[in-house]
Design a protein around this motif. Structure first.
Motif, PDB file in Angstrom:
ATOM      1  N   CYS A 183       0.831  -1.209   0.000  1.00 40.95           N
ATOM      2  CA  CYS A 183       0.000   0.000   0.000  1.00 40.95           C
ATOM      3  C   CYS A 183       0.867   1.262   0.000  1.00 40.95           C
ATOM      4  O   CYS A 183       0.578   2.231  -0.716  1.00 40.95           O
ATOM      5  N   VAL A 184       1.932   1.261   0.810  1.00 41.04           N
ATOM      6  CA  VAL A 184       2.833   2.414   0.829  1.00 41.04           C
ATOM      7  C   VAL A 184       3.518   2.570  -0.520  1.00 41.04           C
ATOM      8  O   VAL A 184       3.636   3.682  -1.056  1.00 41.04           O
ATOM      9  N   ALA A 185       3.983   1.454  -1.076  1.00 47.36           N
ATOM     10  CA  ALA A 185       4.647   1.498  -2.378  1.00 47.36           C
ATOM     11  C   ALA A 185       3.701   2.023  -3.456  1.00 47.36           C
ATOM     12  O   ALA A 185       4.076   2.851  -4.294  1.00 47.36           O
ATOM     13  N   GLY A 186       2.447   1.541  -3.431  1.00 48.08           N
ATOM     14  CA  GLY A 186       1.476   1.994  -4.423  1.00 48.08           C
ATOM     15  C   GLY A 186       1.161   3.466  -4.286  1.00 48.08           C
ATOM     16  O   GLY A 186       1.031   4.188  -5.288  1.00 48.08           O
ATOM     17  N   THR A 187       1.035   3.930  -3.058  1.00 47.16           N
ATOM     18  CA  THR A 187       0.788   5.355  -2.834  1.00 47.16           C
ATOM     19  C   THR A 187       1.935   6.196  -3.374  1.00 47.16           C
ATOM     20  O   THR A 187       1.726   7.195  -4.079  1.00 47.16           O
ATOM     21  N   ALA A 188       3.166   5.785  -3.076  1.00 46.49           N
ATOM     22  CA  ALA A 188       4.338   6.559  -3.494  1.00 46.49           C
ATOM     23  C   ALA A 188       4.480   6.621  -5.003  1.00 46.49           C
ATOM     24  O   ALA A 188       4.733   7.693  -5.572  1.00 46.49           O
ATOM     25  N   CYS A 189       4.297   5.496  -5.680  1.00 44.75           N
ATOM     26  CA  CYS A 189       4.500   5.503  -7.132  1.00 44.75           C
ATOM     27  C   CYS A 189       3.455   6.361  -7.828  1.00 44.75           C
ATOM     28  O   CYS A 189       3.719   6.995  -8.850  1.00 44.75           O
ATOM     29  N   CYS A 190       2.251   6.429  -7.242  1.00 40.01           N
ATOM     30  CA  CYS A 190       1.189   7.177  -7.908  1.00 40.01           C
ATOM     31  C   CYS A 190       1.160   8.650  -7.526  1.00 40.01           C
ATOM     32  O   CYS A 190       0.585   9.458  -8.255  1.00 40.01           O
ATOM     33  N   VAL A 191       1.763   9.021  -6.385  1.00 37.40           N
ATOM     34  CA  VAL A 191       2.000  10.440  -6.150  1.00 37.40           C
ATOM     35  C   VAL A 191       2.899  10.977  -7.263  1.00 37.40           C
ATOM     36  O   VAL A 191       2.662  12.066  -7.814  1.00 37.40           O
ATOM     37  N   ALA A 192       3.926  10.202  -7.602  1.00 32.49           N
ATOM     38  CA  ALA A 192       4.825  10.599  -8.693  1.00 32.49           C
ATOM     39  C   ALA A 192       4.102  10.602 -10.034  1.00 32.49           C
ATOM     40  O   ALA A 192       4.268  11.510 -10.859  1.00 32.49           O
ATOM     41  N   MET A 193       3.289   9.588 -10.265  1.00 37.26           N
ATOM     42  CA  MET A 193       2.587   9.444 -11.539  1.00 37.26           C
ATOM     43  C   MET A 193       1.584  10.564 -11.784  1.00 37.26           C
ATOM     44  O   MET A 193       1.303  10.950 -12.922  1.00 37.26           O
ATOM     45  N   TRP A 219       9.132  10.861  -4.349  1.00 35.85           N
ATOM     46  CA  TRP A 219       8.171   9.808  -4.033  1.00 35.85           C
ATOM     47  C   TRP A 219       8.456   8.547  -4.841  1.00 35.85           C
ATOM     48  O   TRP A 219       8.291   7.426  -4.350  1.00 35.85           O
ATOM     49  N   ASN A 220       8.881   8.711  -6.069  1.00 39.39           N
ATOM     50  CA  ASN A 220       9.203   7.573  -6.920  1.00 39.39           C
ATOM     51  C   ASN A 220      10.363   6.762  -6.325  1.00 39.39           C
ATOM     52  O   ASN A 220      10.373   5.527  -6.369  1.00 39.39           O
ATOM     53  N   LEU A 221      11.348   7.450  -5.766  1.00 42.35           N
ATOM     54  CA  LEU A 221      12.486   6.766  -5.154  1.00 42.35           C
ATOM     55  C   LEU A 221      12.042   5.928  -3.946  1.00 42.35           C
ATOM     56  O   LEU A 221      12.592   4.847  -3.695  1.00 42.35           O
ATOM     57  N   LEU A 222      11.040   6.407  -3.197  1.00 48.03           N
ATOM     58  CA  LEU A 222      10.502   5.624  -2.092  1.00 48.03           C
ATOM     59  C   LEU A 222       9.883   4.335  -2.607  1.00 48.03           C
ATOM     60  O   LEU A 222      10.100   3.250  -2.037  1.00 48.03           O
ATOM     61  N   ASN A 223       9.124   4.425  -3.686  1.00 48.57           N
ATOM     62  CA  ASN A 223       8.526   3.235  -4.280  1.00 48.57           C
ATOM     63  C   ASN A 223       9.591   2.243  -4.727  1.00 48.57           C
ATOM     64  O   ASN A 223       9.485   1.031  -4.477  1.00 48.57           O
ATOM     65  N   GLY A 282       9.447  -1.101 -13.837  1.00 50.15           N
ATOM     66  CA  GLY A 282       8.578   0.009 -14.207  1.00 50.15           C
ATOM     67  C   GLY A 282       8.834   1.240 -13.366  1.00 50.15           C
ATOM     68  O   GLY A 282       8.806   2.371 -13.869  1.00 50.15           O
ATOM     69  N   SER A 283       9.096   1.055 -12.078  1.00 48.09           N
ATOM     70  CA  SER A 283       9.374   2.178 -11.200  1.00 48.09           C
ATOM     71  C   SER A 283      10.658   2.906 -11.607  1.00 48.09           C
ATOM     72  O   SER A 283      10.719   4.141 -11.611  1.00 48.09           O
ATOM     73  N   MET A 284      11.680   2.138 -11.947  1.00 46.52           N
ATOM     74  CA  MET A 284      12.938   2.743 -12.381  1.00 46.52           C
ATOM     75  C   MET A 284      12.745   3.560 -13.657  1.00 46.52           C
ATOM     76  O   MET A 284      13.250   4.681 -13.785  1.00 46.52           O
ATOM     77  N   LEU A 285      11.994   3.008 -14.610  1.00 52.05           N
ATOM     78  CA  LEU A 285      11.777   3.710 -15.880  1.00 52.05           C
ATOM     79  C   LEU A 285      10.913   4.948 -15.694  1.00 52.05           C
ATOM     80  O   LEU A 285      11.129   5.978 -16.343  1.00 52.05           O
ATOM     81  N   GLN A 286       9.904   4.868 -14.806  1.00 46.48           N
ATOM     82  CA  GLN A 286       9.083   6.046 -14.537  1.00 46.48           C
ATOM     83  C   GLN A 286       9.939   7.176 -13.971  1.00 46.48           C
ATOM     84  O   GLN A 286       9.753   8.349 -14.313  1.00 46.48           O
ATOM     85  N   CYS A 287      10.883   6.836 -13.111  1.00 47.28           N
ATOM     86  CA  CYS A 287      11.759   7.849 -12.525  1.00 47.28           C
ATOM     87  C   CYS A 287      12.577   8.546 -13.609  1.00 47.28           C
ATOM     88  O   CYS A 287      12.757   9.766 -13.593  1.00 47.28           O
ATOM     89  N   VAL A 288      13.062   7.768 -14.565  1.00 50.42           N
ATOM     90  CA  VAL A 288      13.815   8.338 -15.684  1.00 50.42           C
ATOM     91  C   VAL A 288      12.944   9.329 -16.456  1.00 50.42           C
ATOM     92  O   VAL A 288      13.385  10.434 -16.811  1.00 50.42           O
TER      93      VAL A 288
END
Length: 418
Positions: free
Chosen positions: A234-244, A392-396, A299-305
């Protein structure tokens, strides 16, 4: 049910494929709300005379309603099947759009978006993703990706259509038309979803533990308790989508500020989400080969890029290119969580647990949409908002990497296929 019907209604059957097609249509119609509100953001801001952060509030409350709706509707789907949540969602979406058109202020508009459109959209995404995961075994990752692609197909189809109607008739008349069409279409398609998943799938152990560490390992995903494991997801999902949320929610407003106009912004959003469809399909194939955790981390790494690429460019052509890149990189993140839940948690709890995790990703979208608007109001630009998204993406990424390392240490390898 007759023997022939039981044979037809099995995982990976022709019926399952037909059901997947209907699911894609429902997802495309029912997910329009989260993209429509981004398109009308400039018009809402002008009509109600509010700041950018306040104009972002309808999206924030809609995503909160979307997330909470997924949790509630997921539990309802586990008990009674997915058709009843879908019918309830159809009523909520239809009423929500029509009622929004009569709002006289930003608060009333936001509340209606959150309570009705958000709840109705929540009946579509998480329950359908979980339901699809129970109808496929051999190509579960691809099937879930196709289902989830309906969400991005909505993002590719609806923004330019809605923008044209807003320009021609105004956002209020457009919302009335959306309410009538979406409510009736969702209700009609939902009637095809009456059949519940096969009992032999519901009783099976999680794919990640069956035949490896034993059935008892189902109680300790990644070596954690069920609650702790789900909490981390849940924390990971929240973090990746704050970035998204930063590009998805504010790209139209960003283009308006840069002088390109809302229409160009809607085109960029449409391109971003069309590329997201490709990303989801590719990620689904990857999930079938390398498992959900590895797919999530990649996917998280590529989104950060991609988020980094928004920082140096503000020309129209470069923004089109980066928007397409962002869509190609981040589209598979959310479906990966559904696959991870299906790999590591009991199937009988799939809808509720997928609903909870995906609900947190939607809460992340809500938080990210509001936070980006607030950062803009404080700084006068979106540069700091992109930096916030990267953090936030780095947290994910760190959570996904930790879960992957723990799984490798506990089981020797991560499930490569579901």
């Amino acid at each position: 049910m007759s023997t022939n019907a039981l044979q037809r209604h099995q995982p990976d059957s022709r019926y399952a494929m037909l059901r997947l097609f209907v699911t894609l249509l429902i997802m495309t119609v029912g997910s329009c709300g989260m993209y429509v509100v981004s398109v009308v953001l400039p018009a809402i801001q002008s009509d109600f005379g509010v700041a950018r952060a306040e104009a972002s509030l309808p999206y924030t409350l809609l995503m909160i309603g979307f997330g909470l709706g997924g949790i509630v509707m997921g539990k309802l789907a586990d008990r009674h099947g997915v058709m009843w949540p879908l019918l309830l969602g159809a009523v909520c979406v239809g009423v929500g759009f029509v009622a929004s058109s009569f709002a006289t202020g930003i608060v009333a508009f936001s509340v209606v978006q959150g309570v009705f459109v958000g709840l109705g959209s929540g009946a579509v995404f998480a329950p359908l993703v979980a339901d699809t995961s129970l109808w496929f075994v051999k190509r579960r990752g691809m099937a879930v990706a196709v289902c989830a692609s309906g969400n991005y197909l909505a993002g590719a189809v609806w923004p330019p259509i809605v923008q044209k109607f807003v320009e021609a008739s105004g956002w209020r008349a457009t919302y009335v038309g959306l309410g009538l069409f979406c409510g009736l279409a969702m209700a009609g398609l939902s009637l095809f979803m009456r059949t519940r998943p096969p009992a032999n799938v519901m009783d099976a152990p999680p794919a990640a533990v069956a035949g490896r560490a034993g059935i008892d390992a189902a109680a300790r995903p990644f070596g954690f308790s069920l609650g702790t494991a789900q909490g981390l997801l849940c924390v990971a999902g929240t973090a990746c989508c704050v970035a998204m949320a930063m590009p998805q929610v504010h790209i139209v407003a960003y283009c308006t500020d840069l002088g390109f106009g809302a229409a160009r912004g809607a085109q960029m959003l449409s391109l971003m989400l069309a590329c997201g469809i490709v990303s989801r399909l590719v990620s689904g194939a990857l999930c079938d080969r390398i498992g959900g955790l590895r797919t999530l981390l990649l996917g998280s790494m590529l989104q950060c890029v991609a988020l980094f690429m928004f920082l140096p460019f503000d020309g129209m052509v470069p923004l089109f290119v980066v928007s397409a890149m962002f869509g190609l990189f981040q589209g598979g993140l959310v479906p990966s969580y559904a696959i991870i839940v299906r790999e590591y948690f009991p199937p009988a709890e799939a809808s509720a647990r997928v609903g909870t995790v995906i609900g947190c990703t939607l809460l992340g979208m809500a938080l990210g949409g509001w936070m980006s608007g607030k950062v803009f109001d404080l700084t006068g630009s979106y540069h700091a908002a992109f930096v916030n998204g990267i953090a936030w993406n780095l947290l994910n990424m760190s959570i996904a990497a930790m879960l992957l390392l723990r799984t490798r240490r506990l089981h020797g390898a991560v499930p490569a296929a579901v």
